[in-house]
Design an enzyme around this catalytic site. Structure first.
Site, PDB file in Angstrom:
ATOM      1  N   GLY A  40       0.849  -1.180   0.000  1.00 20.26           N
ATOM      2  CA  GLY A  40       0.000   0.000   0.000  1.00 20.26           C
ATOM      3  C   GLY A  40       0.882   1.226   0.000  1.00 20.26           C
ATOM      4  N   ASN A  41       0.347   2.345  -0.451  1.00 22.35           N
ATOM      5  CA  ASN A  41       1.113   3.581  -0.407  1.00 22.35           C
ATOM      6  C   ASN A  41       0.173   4.772  -0.431  1.00 22.35           C
ATOM      7  OD1 ASN A  41       0.661   4.053  -3.429  1.00 22.35           O
ATOM      8  ND2 ASN A  41       1.818   2.137  -3.452  1.00 22.35           N
ATOM      9  N   SER A  56       9.342   2.527  -2.021  1.00 21.56           N
ATOM     10  CA  SER A  56       8.874   1.216  -2.463  1.00 21.56           C
ATOM     11  C   SER A  56       9.334   0.095  -1.530  1.00 21.56           C
ATOM     12  CB  SER A  56       9.409   0.943  -3.878  1.00 21.56           C
ATOM     13  OG  SER A  56       8.951  -0.279  -4.369  1.00 21.56           O
ATOM     14  N   SER A 115       7.609   4.632  -4.476  1.00 22.52           N
ATOM     15  CA  SER A 115       6.692   3.523  -4.780  1.00 22.52           C
ATOM     16  C   SER A 115       6.680   3.231  -6.278  1.00 22.52           C
ATOM     17  CB  SER A 115       5.282   3.923  -4.335  1.00 22.52           C
ATOM     18  OG  SER A 115       4.338   3.069  -4.935  1.00 22.52           O
ATOM     19  N   SER A 116       6.619   1.936  -6.616  1.00 24.00           N
ATOM     20  CA  SER A 116       6.561   1.574  -8.036  1.00 24.00           C
ATOM     21  C   SER A 116       5.280   2.097  -8.687  1.00 24.00           C
ATOM     22  CB  SER A 116       6.656   0.060  -8.196  1.00 24.00           C
ATOM     23  OG  SER A 116       5.630  -0.577  -7.475  1.00 24.00           O
ATOM     24  N   ASP A 117       4.305   2.491  -7.877  1.00 23.39           N
ATOM     25  CA  ASP A 117       3.055   3.048  -8.409  1.00 23.39           C
ATOM     26  C   ASP A 117       3.137   4.558  -8.634  1.00 23.39           C
ATOM     27  OD1 ASP A 117       1.515   0.563  -8.332  1.00 23.39           O
ATOM     28  OD2 ASP A 117       1.658   0.750  -6.156  1.00 23.39           O
ATOM     29  N   HIS A 175      -3.236   3.887  -2.534  1.00 30.65           N
ATOM     30  CA  HIS A 175      -3.421   2.603  -3.209  1.00 30.65           C
ATOM     31  C   HIS A 175      -3.180   1.504  -2.191  1.00 30.65           C
ATOM     32  CE1 HIS A 175      -3.272  -0.739  -5.882  1.00 30.65           C
ATOM     33  NE2 HIS A 175      -1.980  -0.919  -5.756  1.00 30.65           N
ATOM     34  N   HIS A 221      -3.993  -3.066  -1.426  1.00 31.72           N
ATOM     35  CA  HIS A 221      -4.534  -4.351  -1.897  1.00 31.72           C
ATOM     36  C   HIS A 221      -5.521  -4.881  -0.857  1.00 31.72           C
ATOM     37  CE1 HIS A 221      -1.456  -5.474  -5.190  1.00 31.72           C
ATOM     38  NE2 HIS A 221      -1.326  -4.194  -4.928  1.00 31.72           N
ATOM     39  N   ASP A 280     -22.963   7.841   2.232  1.00 30.18           N
ATOM     40  CA  ASP A 280     -22.333   8.917   3.010  1.00 30.18           C
ATOM     41  C   ASP A 280     -21.019   9.374   2.390  1.00 30.18           C
ATOM     42  OD1 ASP A 280     -24.159   9.409   5.060  1.00 30.18           O
ATOM     43  OD2 ASP A 280     -23.378   7.800   6.329  1.00 30.18           O
ATOM     44  N   HIS A 320      -6.839  -5.749 -10.238  1.00 30.78           N
ATOM     45  CA  HIS A 320      -5.728  -5.228  -9.463  1.00 30.78           C
ATOM     46  C   HIS A 320      -6.216  -4.789  -8.079  1.00 30.78           C
ATOM     47  CE1 HIS A 320      -1.994  -2.354  -9.484  1.00 30.78           C
ATOM     48  NE2 HIS A 320      -2.217  -2.878  -8.314  1.00 30.78           N
ATOM     49  N   TYR A 340     -23.796  17.072   9.179  1.00 29.61           N
ATOM     50  CA  TYR A 340     -23.161  15.997   9.943  1.00 29.61           C
ATOM     51  C   TYR A 340     -21.857  16.522  10.527  1.00 29.61           C
ATOM     52  CZ  TYR A 340     -21.117  11.486  11.158  1.00 29.61           C
ATOM     53  OH  TYR A 340     -20.553  10.440  11.840  1.00 29.61           O
TER      54      TYR A 340
END
Lengths: 246, 246, 246, 246
Positions: C27-28, C44, C73-75, C94, C96, C119, C170, C228
């Protein structure tokens, strides 16, 4: 004897409860010293909270205990077969992790449906054929190793590219370059099985990833030009103590 | 009175929340002193975090309270029937653990689909027939015990080989040589029910393990030549304090 | 350089394991300084427990590293595309996370079936079309960004009203005004996917909420007269340190 | 003002995250002082870890804030309607707990399939009919209360015997003699919904418990001769501090 390897194998075993991969004592990790031809394995049935590095048992490649006060894991003959058949692996894990065992119970492969799978497994993780009555009665744990090796041979699979298997109606074995890598693969398999279960019960469509996605994801982590993480083609090395980390 | 047994039963009760087997106060463990013909059981409706060994209630084999400041578990008559019917058991557990209760709600056995089940249960864990209106109104908890005993008799089951049952639309009872063994069996049943649910919703194939796999796995842990763990045929004994451990 | 933003992005990254959104390093989170045209992103493959604010990498809007000892990060190319295409967002996440990945594996939108979804998401969270072989081989992570942007364009969606997407086979990307808001949206998506899975396997009826319920719930939290919480139309302001809180 | 009640309501609110019933701020508990005709409720959108007893807001039975620095929960009009309609209840809980919301999303009752349900709910927990466009636009939260009251009236249900409801495509409201009892009922509903989901997806048979089992279980905990726990017909009283305990 093999004090560093014992510590490494002990630490990899202790990751199993931390990663929620075991109930009670239902799991074991081993690691091998290829030069000496000896591997180190968890003793049988000892609770993790009582385990020490010194409890680890040293076994040779015929499956004979070389050193250790305790009985080695009852799965030792399976580990022995795998170390002999797969000469490049450094560690093996067996667990009864529940999502992987559900697929093993249903005699189903854990399919590659997403990039989470493809990052670690270059294709479906196979379920073995069942052991026969004769195999079970002759030498159960040894034949468990044989059926794993046969599964990879019969299906033309590369055990480095797919470092995991489900033994039919039993559960997962995973392996890797080190005991810690084998544990990592055991956790990935469990997470992938959980995700796959939900995808497969949401839709009846075939959701296998295409070959080119499989190629891309596997290569970017494991290929010669891998660019995920801080690896060999990168500027920074892991700290010396990182061998056992993920 | 029975201070050691109270402590043992208290500790087994405290395992229930640790093993995620209970919500609120929905579970109880008892243990018996066969020589004295007395058993010790958790008081009714007391939160686990307030429980002490001294709160345990002593009951005789007619179900009468012999000692205790608190009311015993409302399930005490069920425990009483089971201790009388199964003279070789030393501990009993009842919980409302959610996977086992799901099978009980659906009136389904928890089938033996894998080695995780076969290591502990020599076949399917049966669901009882439902209690009749008359049974429920006459003496509900006592009749709950009777229907368990009848289930094992009608289906020709050995309560030592299958140390667990689901009471229809209610939940699991498990037993064992000690209170701790009964707790162990309660946890195994919950894990097996979870795995089975996922296997049964992944495939409609009958995935029962073959009889010879059942024989092998049960025997390697429980047979006279058992070789799992560090048991009697082994070189190492458990430490003195291990009685209550798994 | 950008010390405050690095700390903010670091803290948002550390929320991912706390909120059970990541396994290992999967995750990142990034956050952008719009005036400087630079964003800060997790390196990464670094374990969360080893991460420090100083490890964060600074990247410009062409995707070039401007500062940092570690690989980003590779993303990173995906984040770069999104920051360019969605000029009003301040943070991107991002993961998983397993429920969202199950929907992505099955190539299904996460539908708006209840007020929990409404919401936060003004309608279904879309799954993208799959990337083609050519896209994957040309510039995988950049094309991942492109396919997200195309999904919103093709389906006429407003990325502010639906701040999340599933990339086919993905996993999820989410965004928001700040890195912390993007993390919040990632958690909501995971919870909504979990609830939706169970609703969709309980019934085959179409359970989409009606448009007027969607309007009401979205407006009462995000509309100009939102009522709210303790927001701008209210008597009380958040404390100064609340920027990063939910 | 109402310091004891504020503390009681605060403590009941803090049980929600402990019992895994809320994500972020998605839940609220209120409690009423019937003599004064005032109730105390959680402020809107404040994180649990920042909450203090002093943050609680005092509201009268017309829904007007009487005391408090913060805005009351946006669900306050729903609580107001319920306190007026059900004059014997002392506390109300609303959450978005995921199993209950799954049933609400699917517009399904949570059926009484087992004794775990029957111990708390004297029959199925009903799902309301959906609110109309006109109800949502006129006064959403007030009409949510009205539809709950209408559901109980239309279906001839006793709100004391079934202290819970699912608002269609929204989520659960529960109530009880005290705020703590209402929280207890919210947790039971969540556990029962989880078990029911698995039972209902294991079998298509109707597994409702028979009326006589429902009668027996409900009566042994709630009837005039209740014999579960250490209650009024028993020898032992709860400690003074147990008011807020289960």
């Amino acid at each position: 004897m093999l004090e560093d390897l014992k510590k490494e194998v002990y630490e990899a075993n202790m990751q199993l409860p931390k990663l929620d991969l075991v109930t009670f004592t239902w799991g074991n990790v081993s690691g091998i010293d290829r030069e000496k031809g000896l591997f180190v394995i968890k003793p049988s049935g000892v609770p993790y909270e009582k385990l020490t590095p010194d409890d680890m048992v040293v076994v040779d490649l015929k499956g004979e205990v070389v050193e250790g006060k305790l009985n080695p894991s009852s799965d030792t003959p399976t580990h022995t077969v795998l170390y002999n058949a797969f000469p490049d692996i450094g560690g093996i894990v067996h667990t009864h992790s529940p999502w992987a065992v559900a697929f093993a119970s249903a005699n189903l492969d854990v399919p590659a449906l997403n990039t989470t799978a493809a990052d670690t497994f270059y294709g479906d993780v196979p379920v073995s054929e069942p052991l026969t009555k004769e195999q079970i009665e002759r030498a159960y744990e040894e034949e468990t190793g044989n059926v794993i090796v046969k599964t990879f041979k019969d299906r033309g699979l590369d055990h480095e590219a797919v470092p995991a298997v489900l033994v039919s109606q039993h559960g997962p074995f995973t392996w890797g370059k080190t005991p810690a890598h084998a544990v990592y693969n055991a956790k990935v398999l469990e997470v992938v099985a959980e995700i796959d279960y939900h995808a497969m019960t949401l839709t009846h469509a075939d959701c296998h990833v295409p070959q080119y996605l499989l190629d891309k994801h596997y290569d970017r982590k494991h290929g010669k030009d891998a660019y995920y993480g801080q690896g060999k083609a990168r500027r920074v090395k892991f700290a010396a103590d990182a061998k056992n980390r993920f």
